[in-house]
Structures are given as C-alpha cells and as structure tokens.
Design a protein around this motif. Structure first.
Motif, PDB file in Angstrom:
ATOM      1  N   GLU A   1       0.840  -1.182   0.000  1.00 24.40           N
ATOM      2  CA  GLU A   1       0.000   0.000   0.000  1.00 24.40           C
ATOM      3  C   GLU A   1       0.884   1.245   0.000  1.00 24.40           C
ATOM      4  OE1 GLU A   1      -4.076  -1.224   2.355  1.00 24.40           O
ATOM      5  OE2 GLU A   1      -2.391  -0.444   3.519  1.00 24.40           O
ATOM      6  N   LEU A   2       0.400   2.290  -0.640  1.00 22.11           N
ATOM      7  CA  LEU A   2       0.999   3.612  -0.547  1.00 22.11           C
ATOM      8  C   LEU A   2      -0.083   4.585  -0.105  1.00 22.11           C
ATOM      9  CD1 LEU A   2       3.288   3.916  -3.713  1.00 22.11           C
ATOM     10  CD2 LEU A   2       3.953   3.379  -1.375  1.00 22.11           C
ATOM     11  N   PHE A   3       0.346   5.672   0.533  1.00 23.98           N
ATOM     12  CA  PHE A   3      -0.608   6.631   1.074  1.00 23.98           C
ATOM     13  C   PHE A   3      -0.300   8.028   0.566  1.00 23.98           C
ATOM     14  CE2 PHE A   3      -0.352   3.117   4.021  1.00 23.98           C
ATOM     15  CZ  PHE A   3      -1.684   2.820   4.256  1.00 23.98           C
ATOM     16  N   LEU A   4      -1.342   8.702   0.119  1.00 20.26           N
ATOM     17  CA  LEU A   4      -1.245  10.081  -0.347  1.00 20.26           C
ATOM     18  C   LEU A   4      -1.937  10.980   0.671  1.00 20.26           C
ATOM     19  CD1 LEU A   4      -0.604  12.074  -2.792  1.00 20.26           C
ATOM     20  CD2 LEU A   4      -2.986  11.671  -3.478  1.00 20.26           C
ATOM     21  N   VAL A   5      -1.203  11.939   1.230  1.00 17.64           N
ATOM     22  CA  VAL A   5      -1.779  12.876   2.198  1.00 17.64           C
ATOM     23  C   VAL A   5      -2.304  14.091   1.435  1.00 17.64           C
ATOM     24  CG1 VAL A   5      -1.350  14.311   4.222  1.00 17.64           C
ATOM     25  CG2 VAL A   5      -0.177  12.116   3.986  1.00 17.64           C
ATOM     26  N   VAL A   6      -3.611  14.353   1.589  1.00 15.75           N
ATOM     27  CA  VAL A   6      -4.254  15.460   0.884  1.00 15.75           C
ATOM     28  C   VAL A   6      -4.764  16.457   1.927  1.00 15.75           C
ATOM     29  CG1 VAL A   6      -6.021  16.115  -0.787  1.00 15.75           C
ATOM     30  CG2 VAL A   6      -4.964  13.854  -0.918  1.00 15.75           C
ATOM     31  N   SER A   7      -4.448  17.723   1.732  1.00 18.68           N
ATOM     32  CA  SER A   7      -4.859  18.744   2.699  1.00 18.68           C
ATOM     33  C   SER A   7      -5.489  19.927   1.988  1.00 18.68           C
ATOM     34  CB  SER A   7      -3.664  19.213   3.533  1.00 18.68           C
ATOM     35  OG  SER A   7      -2.690  19.824   2.707  1.00 18.68           O
ATOM     36  N   ALA A   8      -6.308  20.674   2.737  1.00 17.89           N
ATOM     37  CA  ALA A   8      -6.931  21.897   2.224  1.00 17.89           C
ATOM     38  C   ALA A   8      -7.285  22.783   3.408  1.00 17.89           C
ATOM     39  CB  ALA A   8      -8.177  21.567   1.396  1.00 17.89           C
ATOM     40  N   ASN A   9      -7.414  24.066   3.140  1.00 15.56           N
ATOM     41  CA  ASN A   9      -7.828  25.040   4.141  1.00 15.56           C
ATOM     42  C   ASN A   9      -9.151  25.657   3.718  1.00 15.56           C
ATOM     43  OD1 ASN A   9      -5.386  24.567   5.381  1.00 15.56           O
ATOM     44  ND2 ASN A   9      -4.385  26.340   4.464  1.00 15.56           N
ATOM     45  N   LEU A  10     -10.028  25.908   4.672  1.00 15.31           N
ATOM     46  CA  LEU A  10     -11.324  26.524   4.390  1.00 15.31           C
ATOM     47  C   LEU A  10     -11.281  27.986   4.803  1.00 15.31           C
ATOM     48  CD1 LEU A  10     -14.257  26.296   3.471  1.00 15.31           C
ATOM     49  CD2 LEU A  10     -14.862  25.566   5.794  1.00 15.31           C
ATOM     50  N   LEU A  11     -11.570  28.858   3.866  1.00 12.57           N
ATOM     51  CA  LEU A  11     -11.559  30.296   4.133  1.00 12.57           C
ATOM     52  C   LEU A  11     -12.659  30.642   5.132  1.00 12.57           C
ATOM     53  CD1 LEU A  11     -10.225  32.997   3.116  1.00 12.57           C
ATOM     54  CD2 LEU A  11     -12.235  33.220   1.635  1.00 12.57           C
ATOM     55  N   PRO A  12     -12.335  31.355   6.216  1.00  7.31           N
ATOM     56  CA  PRO A  12     -13.363  31.710   7.212  1.00  7.31           C
ATOM     57  C   PRO A  12     -14.469  32.561   6.585  1.00  7.31           C
ATOM     58  CG  PRO A  12     -11.163  32.122   8.086  1.00  7.31           C
ATOM     59  CD  PRO A  12     -10.998  31.818   6.623  1.00  7.31           C
ATOM     60  N   THR A  13     -15.701  32.181   6.802  1.00  8.25           N
ATOM     61  CA  THR A  13     -16.853  32.891   6.248  1.00  8.25           C
ATOM     62  C   THR A  13     -18.088  32.531   7.054  1.00  8.25           C
ATOM     63  OG1 THR A  13     -18.244  33.147   4.277  1.00  8.25           O
ATOM     64  CG2 THR A  13     -17.210  31.021   4.598  1.00  8.25           C
ATOM     65  N   ALA A  14     -19.105  33.373   6.957  1.00  7.62           N
ATOM     66  CA  ALA A  14     -20.374  33.073   7.626  1.00  7.62           C
ATOM     67  C   ALA A  14     -21.181  32.047   6.843  1.00  7.62           C
ATOM     68  CB  ALA A  14     -21.191  34.357   7.800  1.00  7.62           C
ATOM     69  N   LEU A  15     -20.826  31.829   5.587  1.00 14.91           N
ATOM     70  CA  LEU A  15     -21.523  30.815   4.794  1.00 14.91           C
ATOM     71  C   LEU A  15     -21.302  29.440   5.403  1.00 14.91           C
ATOM     72  CD1 LEU A  15     -20.771  31.846   1.099  1.00 14.91           C
ATOM     73  CD2 LEU A  15     -22.855  32.226   2.395  1.00 14.91           C
ATOM     74  N   GLY A  16     -22.365  28.657   5.478  1.00 10.20           N
ATOM     75  CA  GLY A  16     -22.239  27.298   5.997  1.00 10.20           C
ATOM     76  C   GLY A  16     -22.519  27.174   7.482  1.00 10.20           C
ATOM     77  N   VAL A  17     -22.719  28.302   8.179  1.00  9.08           N
ATOM     78  CA  VAL A  17     -23.008  28.279   9.615  1.00  9.08           C
ATOM     79  C   VAL A  17     -24.511  28.460   9.811  1.00  9.08           C
ATOM     80  CG1 VAL A  17     -22.487  29.346  11.847  1.00  9.08           C
ATOM     81  CG2 VAL A  17     -20.733  29.261  10.066  1.00  9.08           C
ATOM     82  N   SER A  18     -25.080  27.794  10.794  1.00 10.12           N
ATOM     83  CA  SER A  18     -26.523  27.866  11.019  1.00 10.12           C
ATOM     84  C   SER A  18     -26.926  29.249  11.526  1.00 10.12           C
ATOM     85  CB  SER A  18     -26.963  26.800  12.023  1.00 10.12           C
ATOM     86  OG  SER A  18     -26.487  27.108  13.324  1.00 10.12           O
ATOM     87  N   LEU A  19     -28.171  29.638  11.256  1.00 14.07           N
ATOM     88  CA  LEU A  19     -28.698  30.912  11.749  1.00 14.07           C
ATOM     89  C   LEU A  19     -28.689  30.944  13.267  1.00 14.07           C
ATOM     90  CD1 LEU A  19     -31.731  31.237   9.309  1.00 14.07           C
ATOM     91  CD2 LEU A  19     -29.587  32.502   9.189  1.00 14.07           C
ATOM     92  N   ASN A  20     -28.939  29.786  13.876  1.00 13.25           N
ATOM     93  CA  ASN A  20     -28.966  29.710  15.334  1.00 13.25           C
ATOM     94  C   ASN A  20     -27.605  30.071  15.931  1.00 13.25           C
ATOM     95  OD1 ASN A  20     -30.193  29.084  17.863  1.00 13.25           O
ATOM     96  ND2 ASN A  20     -29.134  27.123  17.853  1.00 13.25           N
ATOM     97  N   LEU A  21     -26.521  29.577  15.327  1.00  8.74           N
ATOM     98  CA  LEU A  21     -25.183  29.895  15.833  1.00  8.74           C
ATOM     99  C   LEU A  21     -24.800  31.341  15.542  1.00  8.74           C
ATOM    100  CD1 LEU A  21     -22.963  26.742  15.121  1.00  8.74           C
ATOM    101  CD2 LEU A  21     -23.562  27.709  17.330  1.00  8.74           C
ATOM    102  N   LEU A  22     -25.147  31.839  14.356  1.00  5.10           N
ATOM    103  CA  LEU A  22     -24.802  33.220  14.013  1.00  5.10           C
ATOM    104  C   LEU A  22     -25.492  34.220  14.937  1.00  5.10           C
ATOM    105  CD1 LEU A  22     -24.848  33.058  10.111  1.00  5.10           C
ATOM    106  CD2 LEU A  22     -22.850  33.272  11.587  1.00  5.10           C
ATOM    107  N   SER A  23     -26.706  33.892  15.386  1.00  2.00           N
ATOM    108  CA  SER A  23     -27.404  34.794  16.306  1.00  2.00           C
ATOM    109  C   SER A  23     -26.739  34.819  17.680  1.00  2.00           C
ATOM    110  CB  SER A  23     -28.875  34.376  16.449  1.00  2.00           C
ATOM    111  OG  SER A  23     -28.987  33.126  17.114  1.00  2.00           O
TER     112      SER A  23
END
Length: 654
Positions: free
Chosen positions: A357-379
């Motif tokens: 077996e070989l393993f490939l490490v894949v990474s990414a960063n998510l840009l901080p934004t209000a998109l994707g957060v629930s209305l309940n948490l944003l309030s």
C-alpha cells in the motif's frame, strides 16, 4: 502509568546492556506513549485556544519526568511541540470528544510522540537535525497522527565498523577479532541480509507503484469552490499492477471526478487540468479513464487502475467544501468554521492487489466565512465572522447566549438593499419600479465570461465586506442609477443574500417543516388555480399600500395562511425571525413596486415576470433543503413559490 510502561518496554529489550536495542547508535521510538497533561480541562482548553504551547508543555507528564531525571527515558529526546494535543478528539470533526453531559470526555493530551536517542558514547559523531514535527488533521480515530522528518549524517567511523562486520560475516577475513557486541551484530546482520534477499525476490515478482507527488495541498478554498490537482501513478515493478484507490474518511469534500467532468472543467476554464490529452503514458498507449477509474464490485467505494510495467497514469482529484453536498460535509464545514480549524486532511490509500500500500496525504484550508453556519449559531456570535476567525478568546456553541434575535448577517444584507431603495427614492427620480427591477437583475448582463467574472467578484466583495464584517453597504458605493459600472451592482447584493440563505446550515426552514407546507399546498388544488387565487389576493394587498392589512376573506387562503403560521412558529427563534424579517422586506418592496406601477392598481407587481423570477429565486434559496423528486423540476419550483406566497401573506399581519 505511562512512565512505568516505558520502563518495561526498555527492560524487555535489555536496558542492562545484555540486549541489543540500546546498543544501537541511533534509536527512533514512536507511538501512543499515553503521557497526559496534569492540568484541569478548562485551563488546557484555554491554553489551546491561545496556542500557548510553551505554557502547556510545562504540565506534560513526559516533559515532567524528563526534568526530574527519571532513568526510564533518559537519553531520549523530542523536538519542541508546537501543535495542539492529539487526544482525545472526535473522529468526524476537529473538536475534542464530548461526553453525554456535554463536557470534555478526556483531558486533551499529547499522547502520540516521536522520540530519538543517540548512543551516549558517539561523542557527537552523528550529524542530526529535526526538519519538521507536526500533527495531521486526519479524521480516522480519536487520535490525530503526528509525523517528524529528520536529517541524519552517518560518520566515517561507523561506516568502517560496518565494513569490518561485513568481512567477518562473509568469512573473507578470518583474522579479524570481534567484540561480543559485534558478534551479536553479525547475527542480526545475517538476518537482515536474508530479509533483503527476500525483498529483492519480492520486487521481481510483486507489483510496485510510485506516486508523484506524495502529498497534495489544495491551499485555501472558499465554500463551494472547486479546486483540481493530480498525481502521477507509475508502475515501477516488473508485473502488471491492479491498484485500488480509497479516499479515507474524506466525506464528500474530496473525490475523483469522471473523465467527462474533467473535460467539462477544462473547457470552462480554457486550460488543461491533466498534463497531456492522453493521461496514460508508457507501453500501454491510450488510457480509457472511464474504464479504468471506475467503481468496482470487488472493492466498495474505490476506483481501480490497471497498469502494465513502466506505465504511468495521471489521477485527478477535486476538492470542494460544499455544505449542500451532504449532511456530513455540512457538519464538517460548520465545525471547521466555528472551531477555527481551517486545516483538514485526508489520507488516500493506494492498495496494490497482491502487493503493498501507498498513502497520499491530501490537505486543504477553508476560508473563514459566515456561509455554511446555522442561523442559530450566528445569532449567538458576538462579533463578525472576520473578527471571530482571528480572535484567540471568542468561542461559539449552541449553548452560547443569544446576542441578536435576527442574525446580524441577515440584517446587514436586507438593510443594504433597503437603504439602496431609500436612496433612490430620495433622489426624486420617477422610475422606482425600474430600480426594483434592477435590484432583482433586470439590467445585469452576464453573457460572456468577462462580465460573469466581474459580477462574481462583486458578489464575493459583498460577502467579504458586508456579510463577514457585518457592515451594511453604503448606498453611495452602489450603481443605483445604472451609470457607473465600477460601483457595486445592486443585483450583486441580492445574489449575496440568496447565496447566504442557501448555504446556511439546516436552512431557513428545516426540511420537515417545508414538507408540511408543501403537503398543505398540494392538498388545496392545482398549481394554476392556486396561482391565480394568490395573485388576485396579493394584487389587492400590495396595490392598496401598507395600510391594507385586511384582505377580503377567502376560506382557502385563510386556511393556507394558518398553516403557514403554524409552520414558521415551529422553527427555531433565529429561523423564525429571519423568515419574518425577510418576508416583511419583500412585502414592502412589492408594495412600493405596485404603487409605482405606471399601469395603476389594476396590474400589481405580482403579475410582473421580474417579480415572479425574484419569488422563485427566493423560494429556491429558502426551501433548498427539501426536494420533490416525484415532480418535474418546474412544477416543484411552482409549489415552492406558492408556499412562499402563503408565508408572505401571513407575515403581512406582523
């Protein structure tokens, strides 16, 4: 405890000197050593939040016993830890694992360690340098793996000693006098050599592959943005290789696209993703990507490559944090944003059938934004998302106090649109209906890639400066009168509002409540008859202005309004307030449109195609969480618009 365990491990291998483990020149010791942090959970969490690793290291058990001169691990060293504790975390998100009462289950600790020891009598002969020591965000267990990279230079004297043993081992120099230690090493070396012979034989008969590169980093991604990267898989063995590709625990943020998807993306961007048109090279000729990169019944959730010797294939990966793709990804996105863990990693496993077996490490960063957060948490968020992402002290959870009944992100977007309408009114210009049409996209032209790119950048700017900073748009910076394209298109603000509603987690209304509303609408009659009925009622309401709150009673309309009221009051307070606030804004806009209609009250705004398009766009954003697969898409959209109209009529009483 962990220290006694370490001592027993060393004793088993001959700490007294009779064994060979501690006689080696360099030893690397890695694994779950189970050392904990002697500090209360709240204090540990605070130091993690502050990234105060120096203070936290003072309470680490391993560092404490080393400072006390404990003999079990003396001589072993460790690189300086500059990452968060690796245990005990959730296996599906970046948070530390909670118990049933909502508390932290175990004190976060650095249980996973990499130590090394250089033989004391080496007198600094070895050149040794630590290159990296880091934690990886791989969601496979309640531990996060760690890795280290070292640079080791072997001195000439050690190489000479190895040559001496080799001569004796081969029987070529019978006069060589060996120490007891060197005789033991000869026995060990003979075992190693035999194993090397076996390995060479396996290399000749077993399939082998190489990956280039061995890591992929997609960098910083915006929500729902796709990024494409590839890796070259080469069969370096002497036999055919069947390779299964398994993305491990990546949810739906990382996947292997089909060949047709790749070609479509290449056509869209006008550049190639793969390095060549035929992405398979070597003795095999053209590569049928659809044939070889396919789901296989013998390996669930995998892709299969069949490679002949010396053959290469370019495998493409696409990364995308789309919170609408699945509940799992939506949860991952919200956790990454609210826990301020922008980094995420996945391990892609390349399993060679009848091989290794070989393993490939894949990474990414998510840009901080209000998109994707629930209305309940944003309030409950006391600061803007931009401030929250950079804050060391602000934390957010469902138990945080409510700061605002309406999420500020909703307020600033609606207020920005309303202030533009007010600014146009104050200009004393006569075509208010024309501006409202422009707000909903009537004058925006997106027929070519250049204009589309410019408009998308304006929407991104609104998201960044209005939504994520919670600052209303100054109407003077908008192209209110359609004579300055360098200013913000009002339609970009409307699109940002729709985008925000569409991506908020759990929707503005939960799918179960949307379903209840749809059932009521569908039980009342045909789309055509209901549309005419709603238009007639709304025409009377809007064309008479904001004072006309008592529309002529209609049993069917009254029943639907009652059902709409029961649906929205069942939602959480932040969702309820968002629905009412949005409806009030739309009702007021439609009233102004109707009153400014040059054809008079006989033709109200609800009959205008522009208004119908705006209602359809808003209904799609509000009710995206509920699908109606049994109906044609156009018919399903019409039912969603009717549900929205029911809510608009009901909210006109608030």
């Amino acid at each position: 405890d962990a220290n006694n365990t370490a001592g027993s491990i060393l004793s088993d291998f001959g700490e007294s000197g009779t064994g060979v483990l501690l006689q080696h020149d360099v030893i690397f010791w890695l694994g779950d050593l189970n050392y904990r942090i002697n500090l209360d959970v709240p204090q540990v969490l605070q130091l993690i939040e502050q990234k105060n690793w120096e203070e936290l290291r003072k309470y680490d058990q391993l560092n404490q016993v080393r400072r006390q001169g404990n003999s079990n691990i003396q001589g072993f060293e460790e690189a300086q830890i500059t990452f968060a504790p690796t245990y005990k975390l959730s296996a599906s998100d970046p948070s530390y694992q909670m118990d049933e009462e909502g508390g932290i289950k175990r004190t976060p600790s650095w249980t996973d360690r990499i130590l090394w020891r250089i033989k004391p009598d080496s007198n600094g002969a070895f050149g040794f340098r630590v290159c990296t020591y880091r934690r990886h965000e791989v969601y496979t267990s309640d531990h996060r793996p760690v890795s280290a990279v070292f640079e080791l230079t072997i001195p000439e004297s050690i190489a000479s000693r190895a040559n001496k043993r080799t001569l004796a081992l081969n029987g070529a120099s019978p006069n060589v006098v060996l120490t007891q230690y060197e005789r033991e090493r000869i026995i060990t070396d003979s075992i190693v050599i035999n194993r090397e012979v076996q390995i060479r034989e396996e290399v000749m008969t077993k399939p082998q592959i190489e990956l280039e590169p061995t890591t992929l980093s997609f960098g910083i991604l915006k929500l729902a943005e796709q990024s494409w990267l590839s890796v070259i898989v080469t069969n370096v063995g002497n036999t055919n290789a069947a390779v299964e590709i398994h993305p491990e625990n990546s949810g739906s943020w990382l996947r292997i696209p089909s060949d047709s998807e790749i070609e479509s993306e290449e056509a869209r961007r006008g550049t190639r993703i793969r390095s060549s048109r035929n992405n398979r090279t070597g003795s095999g000729g053209d590569f049928d990507y659809e044939k070889y990169s396919r789901s296989d019944a013998g390996a669930a959730n995998s892709n299969i490559l069949n490679l002949r010797p010396k053959e290469k294939v370019e495998v493409v990966f696409v990364a995308c944090f789309d919170s609408l793709a699945s509940k799992e990804t939506a949860e991952l996105v919200e956790n990454l944003l609210t826990h301020k863990e922008k980094d995420v990693e996945s391990i892609v496993r390349f399993r060679i059938r009848n091989g290794g077996e070989l393993f490939l490490v894949v990474s990414a960063n998510l840009l901080p934004t209000a998109l994707g957060v629930s209305l309940n948490l944003l309030s409950r968020l006391p600061v803007s998302m931009s401030e929250f992402a950079s804050s060391l002290s602000t934390r957010l959870s469902e138990s945080s106090p409510v700061i605002s009944p309406i999420p500020p992100e909703v307020f600033v977007l609606v207020d920005s649109m309303w202030q533009m309408v007010r600014y146009y009114q104050q200009s004393k210009r006569s075509n208010l209906l024309g501006f409202i049409a422009a707000l909903f996209g009537a004058r925006t032209r997106l027929h070519d890639p250049s204009s589309r790119k410019q408009f998308d950048s304006q929407v991104d700017s609104v998201m960044k400066h209005v939504v994520d900073q919670r600052k209303p748009l100054d109407p003077r910076s908008a192209d209110i009168f359609g004579d300055d394209p360098s200013r913000v298109d009002p339609f970009a603000v409307w699109c940002a509002f729709l985008t925000f509603l569409r991506f908020c987690r759990n929707g503005v209304l939960p799918s179960s409540l949307v379903k209840d509303g749809m059932d009521c609408i569908m039980a009342c009659g045909s789309i055509h008859s209901l549309s005419n009925l709603f238009n007639s009622v709304q025409r009377d309401l809007y064309s008479q202005g904001p004072s006309a709150k008592n529309v002529a009673a209609n049993p069917k309309i009254d029943w639907l309004r009652q059902q709409a009221r029961e649906i929205i009051v069942k939602s959480q307070s932040a969702q309820y307030n968002t629905m009412i606030y949005t409806s009030a804004f739309m009702n007021r806009i439609f009233e102004l449109a109707a009153l400014s209609n040059p054809q008079g009250r006989a033709l109200a705004a609800v009959d205008d195609p522009m208004i119908q398009d705006a209602l359809l766009a808003l209904a799609s954003a509000l009710f995206h969480s509920y699908s109606m697969p049994s109906l044609p898409p156009k018919e399903a959209d019409q039912y969603k618009v009717l549900l929205l109209k029911s809510i608009l009529l009901e909210s006109s009483n608030y």
